[in-house]
Design a protein around this motif. Sequence first.
Motif, PDB file in Angstrom:
ATOM      1  N   LEU A  60      -3.083  12.901  -4.683  1.00 53.06           N
ATOM      2  CA  LEU A  60      -2.733  11.600  -4.148  1.00 53.06           C
ATOM      3  C   LEU A  60      -1.274  11.299  -4.486  1.00 53.06           C
ATOM      4  O   LEU A  60      -0.766  11.750  -5.519  1.00 53.06           O
ATOM      5  N   LEU A  61      -0.603  10.554  -3.626  1.00 52.04           N
ATOM      6  CA  LEU A  61       0.762  10.100  -3.880  1.00 52.04           C
ATOM      7  C   LEU A  61       0.680   8.681  -4.447  1.00 52.04           C
ATOM      8  O   LEU A  61       0.474   7.715  -3.715  1.00 52.04           O
ATOM      9  N   PRO A  62       0.811   8.533  -5.780  1.00 49.32           N
ATOM     10  CA  PRO A  62       0.587   7.222  -6.399  1.00 49.32           C
ATOM     11  C   PRO A  62       1.826   6.333  -6.372  1.00 49.32           C
ATOM     12  O   PRO A  62       2.959   6.796  -6.509  1.00 49.32           O
ATOM     13  N   ILE A  63       1.601   5.041  -6.208  1.00 52.60           N
ATOM     14  CA  ILE A  63       2.644   4.026  -6.301  1.00 52.60           C
ATOM     15  C   ILE A  63       2.143   2.962  -7.279  1.00 52.60           C
ATOM     16  O   ILE A  63       1.062   2.402  -7.083  1.00 52.60           O
ATOM     17  N   PRO A  64       2.877   2.702  -8.359  1.00 58.82           N
ATOM     18  CA  PRO A  64       2.410   1.702  -9.327  1.00 58.82           C
ATOM     19  C   PRO A  64       2.139   0.351  -8.684  1.00 58.82           C
ATOM     20  O   PRO A  64       2.886  -0.099  -7.800  1.00 58.82           O
TER      21      PRO A  64
ATOM     22  N   VAL B  78      -2.649   1.802  -9.804  1.00 57.38           N
ATOM     23  CA  VAL B  78      -1.809   2.329  -8.733  1.00 57.38           C
ATOM     24  C   VAL B  78      -2.506   2.112  -7.398  1.00 57.38           C
ATOM     25  O   VAL B  78      -3.704   1.838  -7.327  1.00 57.38           O
ATOM     26  N   VAL B  79      -1.723   2.243  -6.327  1.00 55.19           N
ATOM     27  CA  VAL B  79      -2.264   2.440  -4.992  1.00 55.19           C
ATOM     28  C   VAL B  79      -1.798   3.835  -4.582  1.00 55.19           C
ATOM     29  O   VAL B  79      -0.818   4.359  -5.116  1.00 55.19           O
ATOM     30  N   ALA B  80      -2.518   4.459  -3.647  1.00 52.16           N
ATOM     31  CA  ALA B  80      -2.209   5.869  -3.365  1.00 52.16           C
ATOM     32  C   ALA B  80      -2.251   6.157  -1.871  1.00 52.16           C
ATOM     33  O   ALA B  80      -3.153   5.719  -1.159  1.00 52.16           O
ATOM     34  N   ILE B  81      -1.242   6.901  -1.415  1.00 52.20           N
ATOM     35  CA  ILE B  81      -1.209   7.439  -0.057  1.00 52.20           C
ATOM     36  C   ILE B  81      -1.935   8.778  -0.083  1.00 52.20           C
ATOM     37  O   ILE B  81      -1.677   9.609  -0.956  1.00 52.20           O
TER      38      ILE B  81
ATOM     39  N   VAL C 264      17.977   0.075   5.958  1.00 53.34           N
ATOM     40  CA  VAL C 264      17.459   1.249   5.274  1.00 53.34           C
ATOM     41  C   VAL C 264      16.308   1.802   6.100  1.00 53.34           C
ATOM     42  O   VAL C 264      15.534   1.048   6.694  1.00 53.34           O
ATOM     43  N   ALA C 265      16.225   3.129   6.179  1.00 53.59           N
ATOM     44  CA  ALA C 265      15.100   3.753   6.869  1.00 53.59           C
ATOM     45  C   ALA C 265      13.812   3.449   6.112  1.00 53.59           C
ATOM     46  O   ALA C 265      13.788   3.460   4.887  1.00 53.59           O
ATOM     47  N   VAL C 266      12.747   3.177   6.852  1.00 47.94           N
ATOM     48  CA  VAL C 266      11.497   2.804   6.206  1.00 47.94           C
ATOM     49  C   VAL C 266      10.328   3.345   7.022  1.00 47.94           C
ATOM     50  O   VAL C 266      10.406   3.463   8.234  1.00 47.94           O
ATOM     51  N   GLN C 267       9.285   3.728   6.334  1.00 48.28           N
ATOM     52  CA  GLN C 267       8.059   4.185   6.984  1.00 48.28           C
ATOM     53  C   GLN C 267       6.868   3.594   6.251  1.00 48.28           C
ATOM     54  O   GLN C 267       6.822   3.588   5.022  1.00 48.28           O
ATOM     55  N   MET C 268       5.919   3.081   7.011  1.00 47.68           N
ATOM     56  CA  MET C 268       4.738   2.474   6.419  1.00 47.68           C
ATOM     57  C   MET C 268       3.545   3.408   6.544  1.00 47.68           C
ATOM     58  O   MET C 268       3.338   4.032   7.591  1.00 47.68           O
ATOM     59  N   TYR C 269       2.777   3.505   5.467  1.00 44.55           N
ATOM     60  CA  TYR C 269       1.547   4.299   5.433  1.00 44.55           C
ATOM     61  C   TYR C 269       0.428   3.445   4.851  1.00 44.55           C
ATOM     62  O   TYR C 269       0.680   2.556   4.038  1.00 44.55           O
ATOM     63  N   GLU C 270      -0.762   3.729   5.261  1.00 47.01           N
ATOM     64  CA  GLU C 270      -1.900   3.039   4.669  1.00 47.01           C
ATOM     65  C   GLU C 270      -2.317   3.746   3.385  1.00 47.01           C
ATOM     66  O   GLU C 270      -2.249   4.966   3.284  1.00 47.01           O
ATOM     67  N   ALA C 271      -2.712   2.942   2.423  1.00 43.34           N
ATOM     68  CA  ALA C 271      -3.037   3.471   1.095  1.00 43.34           C
ATOM     69  C   ALA C 271      -4.348   2.880   0.610  1.00 43.34           C
ATOM     70  O   ALA C 271      -4.860   1.903   1.169  1.00 43.34           O
ATOM     71  N   THR C 272      -4.878   3.481  -0.434  1.00 43.83           N
ATOM     72  CA  THR C 272      -6.118   3.007  -1.050  1.00 43.83           C
ATOM     73  C   THR C 272      -5.809   2.446  -2.432  1.00 43.83           C
ATOM     74  O   THR C 272      -4.878   2.885  -3.104  1.00 43.83           O
ATOM     75  N   ASP C 273      -6.605   1.470  -2.836  1.00 40.70           N
ATOM     76  CA  ASP C 273      -6.419   0.787  -4.110  1.00 40.70           C
ATOM     77  C   ASP C 273      -7.162   1.536  -5.216  1.00 40.70           C
ATOM     78  O   ASP C 273      -8.358   1.775  -5.111  1.00 40.70           O
ATOM     79  N   HIS C 274      -6.420   1.921  -6.268  1.00 40.39           N
ATOM     80  CA  HIS C 274      -7.025   2.580  -7.436  1.00 40.39           C
ATOM     81  C   HIS C 274      -6.768   1.686  -8.648  1.00 40.39           C
ATOM     82  O   HIS C 274      -5.904   1.975  -9.490  1.00 40.39           O
ATOM     83  N   SER C 275      -7.508   0.598  -8.726  1.00 37.10           N
ATOM     84  CA  SER C 275      -7.263  -0.428  -9.747  1.00 37.10           C
ATOM     85  C   SER C 275      -7.396   0.120 -11.158  1.00 37.10           C
ATOM     86  O   SER C 275      -6.666  -0.292 -12.065  1.00 37.10           O
TER      87      SER C 275
END
Length: 488
Positions: A197-201, A138-141, A123-134
């Motif tokens: 922000l782009l949030p990820i749970p 969520v964490v967010a790009i 699967v195509a994948v791309q990694m980005y650094e994110a910040t922690d929003h406890s």
Amino acid sequence: MSWGRFETLYANAAKRVATRVGGTPVSVSRSTYMRWIASESTPEGLAQQVLEELFGIGFELLMGPAPDREIELPSVLNVTSRAAAMLVDSRWATSMLHPTTPVAGVDGSWYLDGMDLLDPTSVAVQMYEATDHSDDDVVAIGPADYPHVRQFVRPTRRALLLASVKERRNGGDEGSLYVLDSAHARRLLAPERPVELLPIPSAYRLDDLTFAVVHGLVAADNALGADDRLLDAEEQGLEQHLQKERSVYAREAVPGLSQGGAAWLGSRFCSRHALRWLTKSAAPSALWSRAQIGEEVLPLLLFRQQHQFIDEFRKLAAGADEQPGMVLCVPEDVVAASPLYERIMFFLALAWLEMRGLVTWVCNEPEYARFDEFVLVPGEQAVVGTWMRAKDHIWSADVAVRKAQVREYDLAVLHARTHSVTQGGSSHARLRAAVEYLGLEQIWGTLPQRCAELGAYGTVDMLQSRSRLIALDEVDHALRYVGGLGSA
């Protein structure tokens, strides 16, 4: 290209052109080459044919302007993020993760190997650094990566975003990764929906639980998507096979079918065959499965047709004298050889069956692993239908009604009921016994909570099925059910 390299390649191409058109191979001097690349002169005559031979494209296209495309480069990953990516492969042997480096137009890839039932896939994948929003769970790009994220998620293909966060919640310094399906990111970053922000749970953190789901869904979904036309055509012809009590379908009859596609087709036929040939005079009481590892229970959790079959079986078994259930034979050496994420997936399937009202019996004697899969009407009939590990067959089905045959199946189920390693008077008791047998005690302190977190958000944004034959709803139900066991 260096002059030395060009000179050699040009001379070889010139010989091929001379052989084809006749004559002497043309040569080129270094000064001429330098004028060509500086656009101070243009190749003429046979030189044009030699360049066409060398580069494999027409001369006019070769000398034309380069396509004008805007390419966004991804951000350079820090040391913590690169280390987190490397840890993925050291933690899971079936994983080969290659997050992309900042190269124009180049995506990363995540190769996932199968163990038995599933085909290798990527699967195509791309990694980005994110910040922690406890506080928001969520964490967010951040916006700086949005141009590249939009470019990455634009193609209509399966792709995953991995967000890297330097873990600090527990005072540690180990990087953590979080998974998000590109389709969900594409919706969040749609032009009409501006976001800061782009949030990820946080529930989508990559650990043994989420890796089990990612690995299973991506491999199964890719296989069924690739086989969709073949499977549709084969399903249209199942009726002629269902007319017979005994049916064997060779693997070579559908040579282009993947292992995952063969599993779907075989399980589809065997479930329909069972419903067709089960006696109407008495109720079935037990199913016997050959599944031994997490990969082999994926059809129960993912295939829509298996969900329907379990529902139909429960309706038929409603009039049975005994509480209906499923037997699975899992010898101790199989458990010992199974990776943790595989044992977690197997446990989720047991929980799903218990949630659906079926008792789960797990026997561990290796000699019982030789049994075919069957549906039992005690003392009267066993409808046999084997598709898992069927070697050269997609399925092998039969109906056993002779007393000697049925007695053998009766005794096998009786043994499993009375000697199950997951004995208990309730679903909770049986599943707690399964935790011990599967070696999950070391993570039981956190597994229910992780299942509850993932089940609460649902897996639909972390992963989205592309195949019409797969549904993730039952995985979410199983996750929430296991989540409730922690407080029970």
